[in-house]
Design a protein around this motif. Structure first.
Motif, PDB file in Angstrom:
ATOM      1  N   ALA A  92       9.130 -31.963 -26.345  1.00  0.00           N
ATOM      2  CA  ALA A  92       7.815 -31.348 -26.545  1.00  0.00           C
ATOM      3  C   ALA A  92       7.885 -29.830 -26.430  1.00  0.00           C
ATOM      4  O   ALA A  92       7.263 -29.106 -27.215  1.00  0.00           O
ATOM      5  CB  ALA A  92       6.822 -31.909 -25.529  1.00  0.00           C
ATOM      6  N   VAL A  93       8.640 -29.343 -25.454  1.00  0.00           N
ATOM      7  CA  VAL A  93       8.767 -27.891 -25.272  1.00  0.00           C
ATOM      8  C   VAL A  93       9.442 -27.258 -26.488  1.00  0.00           C
ATOM      9  O   VAL A  93       8.979 -26.231 -27.017  1.00  0.00           O
ATOM     10  CB  VAL A  93       9.559 -27.570 -23.987  1.00  0.00           C
ATOM     11  N   VAL A  94      10.527 -27.863 -26.949  1.00  0.00           N
ATOM     12  CA  VAL A  94      11.220 -27.321 -28.119  1.00  0.00           C
ATOM     13  C   VAL A  94      10.323 -27.402 -29.350  1.00  0.00           C
ATOM     14  O   VAL A  94      10.284 -26.473 -30.167  1.00  0.00           O
ATOM     15  CB  VAL A  94      12.551 -28.062 -28.349  1.00  0.00           C
ATOM     16  N   SER A  95       9.598 -28.506 -29.482  1.00  0.00           N
ATOM     17  CA  SER A  95       8.670 -28.649 -30.599  1.00  0.00           C
ATOM     18  C   SER A  95       7.606 -27.559 -30.571  1.00  0.00           C
ATOM     19  O   SER A  95       7.254 -26.982 -31.605  1.00  0.00           O
ATOM     20  CB  SER A  95       8.007 -30.032 -30.546  1.00  0.00           C
ATOM     21  N   ALA A  96       7.112 -27.253 -29.374  1.00  0.00           N
ATOM     22  CA  ALA A  96       6.123 -26.172 -29.241  1.00  0.00           C
ATOM     23  C   ALA A  96       6.732 -24.830 -29.631  1.00  0.00           C
ATOM     24  O   ALA A  96       6.090 -24.018 -30.317  1.00  0.00           O
ATOM     25  CB  ALA A  96       5.602 -26.127 -27.806  1.00  0.00           C
ATOM     26  N   LEU A  97       7.967 -24.595 -29.218  1.00  0.00           N
ATOM     27  CA  LEU A  97       8.640 -23.334 -29.562  1.00  0.00           C
ATOM     28  C   LEU A  97       8.907 -23.219 -31.053  1.00  0.00           C
ATOM     29  O   LEU A  97       8.945 -22.110 -31.605  1.00  0.00           O
ATOM     30  CB  LEU A  97       9.960 -23.233 -28.795  1.00  0.00           C
ATOM     31  N   LEU A  98       9.059 -24.360 -31.709  1.00  0.00           N
ATOM     32  CA  LEU A  98       9.281 -24.351 -33.156  1.00  0.00           C
ATOM     33  C   LEU A  98       7.992 -24.148 -33.937  1.00  0.00           C
ATOM     34  O   LEU A  98       8.019 -24.014 -35.166  1.00  0.00           O
ATOM     35  CB  LEU A  98       9.937 -25.671 -33.596  1.00  0.00           C
TER      36      LEU A  98
ATOM     37  N   GLY B 285       1.041 -24.623 -28.271  1.00  0.00           N
ATOM     38  CA  GLY B 285       2.065 -24.868 -27.268  1.00  0.00           C
ATOM     39  C   GLY B 285       1.613 -25.755 -26.132  1.00  0.00           C
ATOM     40  O   GLY B 285       2.271 -26.750 -25.813  1.00  0.00           O
ATOM     41  N   PHE B 286       0.484 -25.424 -25.515  1.00  0.00           N
ATOM     42  CA  PHE B 286       0.038 -26.182 -24.345  1.00  0.00           C
ATOM     43  C   PHE B 286      -0.270 -27.619 -24.702  1.00  0.00           C
ATOM     44  O   PHE B 286       0.137 -28.554 -23.994  1.00  0.00           O
ATOM     45  CB  PHE B 286      -1.192 -25.530 -23.713  1.00  0.00           C
ATOM     46  N   ALA B 287      -0.999 -27.829 -25.811  1.00  0.00           N
ATOM     47  CA  ALA B 287      -1.383 -29.188 -26.203  1.00  0.00           C
ATOM     48  C   ALA B 287      -0.162 -30.041 -26.517  1.00  0.00           C
ATOM     49  O   ALA B 287      -0.113 -31.229 -26.186  1.00  0.00           O
ATOM     50  CB  ALA B 287      -2.318 -29.135 -27.409  1.00  0.00           C
ATOM     51  N   THR B 288       0.839 -29.427 -27.145  1.00  0.00           N
ATOM     52  CA  THR B 288       2.059 -30.166 -27.485  1.00  0.00           C
ATOM     53  C   THR B 288       2.818 -30.583 -26.232  1.00  0.00           C
ATOM     54  O   THR B 288       3.275 -31.725 -26.109  1.00  0.00           O
ATOM     55  CB  THR B 288       2.965 -29.303 -28.382  1.00  0.00           C
ATOM     56  N   ILE B 289       2.946 -29.665 -25.297  1.00  0.00           N
ATOM     57  CA  ILE B 289       3.664 -29.969 -24.058  1.00  0.00           C
ATOM     58  C   ILE B 289       2.903 -30.993 -23.224  1.00  0.00           C
ATOM     59  O   ILE B 289       3.497 -31.919 -22.653  1.00  0.00           O
ATOM     60  CB  ILE B 289       3.915 -28.676 -23.261  1.00  0.00           C
ATOM     61  N   GLU B 290       1.589 -30.846 -23.169  1.00  0.00           N
ATOM     62  CA  GLU B 290       0.773 -31.793 -22.404  1.00  0.00           C
ATOM     63  C   GLU B 290       0.868 -33.197 -23.001  1.00  0.00           C
ATOM     64  O   GLU B 290       0.957 -34.191 -22.270  1.00  0.00           O
ATOM     65  CB  GLU B 290      -0.677 -31.306 -22.390  1.00  0.00           C
TER      66      GLU B 290
END
Length: 206
Positions: A92-98, A104-109
């Motif tokens: 999720a973190v890498v996906s948010a960075l991409l 970012g927050f919604a993806t990581i959450e």
């Protein structure tokens, strides 16, 4: 009963809860590789799922298991407490960075919720059961977590019929794509010898 008969009994393999360096490295690699799959799926999921959504709103989640497999895969490979959560969170973190379109927050959450869903199933089985049924249950739990998270975050005003269809579709997709799919991936990797340093590789390769 003689000593030979006693010693021939199979003994349960105890899972070592402590993480090795190789566990962290491989779980991280799996998370990053999963994020690349997420990134590709992010680009095409809307047109792919649009026909389902048009016919039966909520059923688009039947394909959303492609966002759920990282945690199940990580748990099945590493077989340590926290592996499912860690792998899904890395993805999720890498996906948010991409640059995931949900921010970012919604993806990581979302990754945190989905990883917890899968992790809870492995915990229920005390990290000692790694068969296809447990894999599918972990995927289903990740799908349930995704559905609840999405309904609260995006579809709270939708009708109960949509929410029910979305939830059932998410659970089915998680069980089949994330659960069954990850189980087959682990077996395939084990046969190549890539998982030889893990119990998952030694058992699945038999």
């Amino acid at each position: 009963m003689n000593a030979t008969a006693t010693s021939s009994r199979p003994t349960a393999r105890r899972i070592e809860p402590r993480w090795r360096v190789v566990d962290i490295v491989v779980a991280s690699v799996l998370g990053v590789a999963s994020a690349l799959v997420f990134f590709a799926w992010n680009q095409v999921y809307a047109p792919v799922t649009a026909p389902l959504e048009a016919v039966l709103p909520g059923s688009q989640a039947l394909f959303y298991g492609l966002w759920l497999f990282a945690g199940v895969l990580g748990g099945l490979v590493i077989r340590k407490p926290g592996a499912a959560l860690f792998t899904e969170l890395v993805a999720a973190v890498v996906s948010a960075l991409l640059g995931a379109q949900w921010g970012g927050f919604a993806t990581i959450e979302a990754g945190l919720a989905q990883g917890l869903g899968a992790e809870l199933i492995f915990l229920v089985f005390l990290y000692h059961r790694w068969n296809v049924v447990v894999a599918m249950l972990a995927g289903a739990a990740a799908g349930l977590a995704m559905a609840v998270n999405d309904i609260v975050g995006y579809y709270l005003a939708s009708g109960s019929a949509f929410q029910a269809i979305y939830t059932v579709s998410g659970i089915l997709s998680g069980a089949v794509i994330a659960g069954l799919g990850s189980w087959f991936i682990v077996r395939g990797l084990a046969r190549t010898g890539a998982l030889s340093r893990f119990a998952s590789g030694r058992v699945a390769a038999r």
